[in-house]
Every structure is written in C-alpha cells, then in structure tokens.
Write a protein that holds these residues in place. Structure first.
Motif, PDB file in Angstrom:
ATOM      1  N   TYR A   8     -10.682 -10.186   2.866  1.00  0.00           N
ATOM      2  CA  TYR A   8      -9.883  -9.426   3.822  1.00  0.00           C
ATOM      3  C   TYR A   8     -10.629  -9.339   5.144  1.00  0.00           C
ATOM      4  O   TYR A   8     -11.842  -9.525   5.212  1.00  0.00           O
ATOM      5  N   GLU A   9      -9.869  -9.074   6.175  1.00  0.00           N
ATOM      6  CA  GLU A   9     -10.459  -8.806   7.472  1.00  0.00           C
ATOM      7  C   GLU A   9      -9.815  -7.544   8.024  1.00  0.00           C
ATOM      8  O   GLU A   9      -8.737  -7.136   7.589  1.00  0.00           O
ATOM      9  N   ILE A  10     -10.511  -6.921   8.946  1.00  0.00           N
ATOM     10  CA  ILE A  10     -10.013  -5.713   9.579  1.00  0.00           C
ATOM     11  C   ILE A  10     -10.017  -5.965  11.079  1.00  0.00           C
ATOM     12  O   ILE A  10     -11.058  -6.318  11.643  1.00  0.00           O
ATOM     13  N   LYS A  11      -8.868  -5.821  11.679  1.00  0.00           N
ATOM     14  CA  LYS A  11      -8.731  -6.115  13.107  1.00  0.00           C
ATOM     15  C   LYS A  11      -8.995  -4.863  13.940  1.00  0.00           C
ATOM     16  O   LYS A  11      -8.911  -3.755  13.447  1.00  0.00           O
TER      17      LYS A  11
ATOM     18  N   LYS B 149      -6.928   0.959  10.563  1.00  0.00           N
ATOM     19  CA  LYS B 149      -7.083   1.331   9.150  1.00  0.00           C
ATOM     20  C   LYS B 149      -6.146   0.482   8.301  1.00  0.00           C
ATOM     21  O   LYS B 149      -5.350   0.985   7.514  1.00  0.00           O
ATOM     22  N   GLU B 150      -6.252  -0.826   8.482  1.00  0.00           N
ATOM     23  CA  GLU B 150      -5.408  -1.765   7.771  1.00  0.00           C
ATOM     24  C   GLU B 150      -6.232  -3.010   7.442  1.00  0.00           C
ATOM     25  O   GLU B 150      -6.902  -3.560   8.307  1.00  0.00           O
ATOM     26  N   LEU B 151      -6.202  -3.416   6.189  1.00  0.00           N
ATOM     27  CA  LEU B 151      -6.918  -4.616   5.762  1.00  0.00           C
ATOM     28  C   LEU B 151      -5.925  -5.763   5.694  1.00  0.00           C
ATOM     29  O   LEU B 151      -4.819  -5.589   5.176  1.00  0.00           O
TER      30      LEU B 151
ATOM     31  N   LYS C 155      -1.409 -10.705   3.992  1.00  0.00           N
ATOM     32  CA  LYS C 155      -0.658  -9.492   3.676  1.00  0.00           C
ATOM     33  C   LYS C 155      -1.489  -8.311   4.142  1.00  0.00           C
ATOM     34  O   LYS C 155      -2.710  -8.340   4.065  1.00  0.00           O
ATOM     35  N   SER C 156      -0.825  -7.271   4.578  1.00  0.00           N
ATOM     36  CA  SER C 156      -1.574  -6.089   5.001  1.00  0.00           C
ATOM     37  C   SER C 156      -1.700  -5.100   3.851  1.00  0.00           C
ATOM     38  O   SER C 156      -0.842  -5.022   2.977  1.00  0.00           O
ATOM     39  N   LEU C 157      -2.795  -4.392   3.863  1.00  0.00           N
ATOM     40  CA  LEU C 157      -3.075  -3.372   2.859  1.00  0.00           C
ATOM     41  C   LEU C 157      -3.483  -2.116   3.613  1.00  0.00           C
ATOM     42  O   LEU C 157      -4.477  -2.126   4.350  1.00  0.00           O
ATOM     43  N   ALA C 158      -2.719  -1.058   3.462  1.00  0.00           N
ATOM     44  CA  ALA C 158      -2.966   0.185   4.186  1.00  0.00           C
ATOM     45  C   ALA C 158      -4.166   0.929   3.608  1.00  0.00           C
ATOM     46  O   ALA C 158      -4.357   0.979   2.391  1.00  0.00           O
TER      47      ALA C 158
END
Length: 121
Positions: free
Chosen positions: A35-38, A47-49, A58-61
C-alpha cells in the motif's frame, strides 16, 4: 511497532502504518499486496491507504483499520471476518499479521509466510 507497543495509541499506530508503506504483505489466501499513502493539498498524509494488488488500486480507509484494531482479542484469528465485517478486511488481516498484532492458524502461516521475529520493527 515498538513505539505502538510501548504507547498503544491511534497516533503511534498511524506512525507504524506510515513506516510500512511500500512493504510487501500477503492476504489470507497468500496473494501479495502493498500500500501507499498519498499526501493531500496541505502536504500532510491522507488517512487513506491505496492497496496495490492489481492494475487498479483500491482505497482502504483509516477508520476501517482502527475499527479492526479494536476487535483484536489476543487469540489466534482464524479468518479475516473474525475481526469484523469491515471493507478491506482481507488486507487488514495481512497487515495485522505482519505487524505481529494477531496470530493465525498454521495452515494460514504457510500461505502468508512465517514471521521470524514478531517483535522486530
């Protein structure tokens, strides 16, 4: 993770999640992901991976991760849904195992890869 173990707060756990960005994990079924965090417009991390497992991310909250974190009971977690019916749980399960927060059945360890030292990092 050492900081989080010494100070188990949401803020210290966020620091661990940031530190592991780009690291390879495996899902319950053994599929690799990272995952990356922008950063947002203000220059701070969102606060979204962003899970990178296929062509499309896909985003993960973060709220989903925190919810799952509260559901850890300390025993072996047989499957992802045992931590709750939360969107993205298969990825959270893989992260929690890699972080050493949960233990998984031996047959699942074979798919996900065994941890050599659960207290490192």
């Amino acid at each position: 993770m050492k900081r989080w173990r010494d100070e188990p707060t949401e803020e210290s756990f966020w620091g661990a999640v940031l530190a592991y960005a780009g690291v390879k994990f495996k899902t319950y079924s053994g599929l690799p992901f990272s995952y990356e965090i922008k950063k947002g417009r203000n220059g701070e991390y969102t606060k979204e991976l962003w899970i990178d497992r296929r062509e499309k991310s896909k985003s993960l909250a973060w709220s989903s991760i925190v919810l799952a974190l509260k559901n850890i009971k300390g025993e072996v977690v047989d499957r992802p849904k045992a931590l709750g019916d939360i969107r993205g749980m298969t990825y959270i399960y893989g992260m929690f195992y890699r972080f050493g927060l949960i233990d998984v059945p031996d047959k699942v360890k074979e798919k996900m890869g065994r941890l050599k030292d659960r207290n490192s990092k």
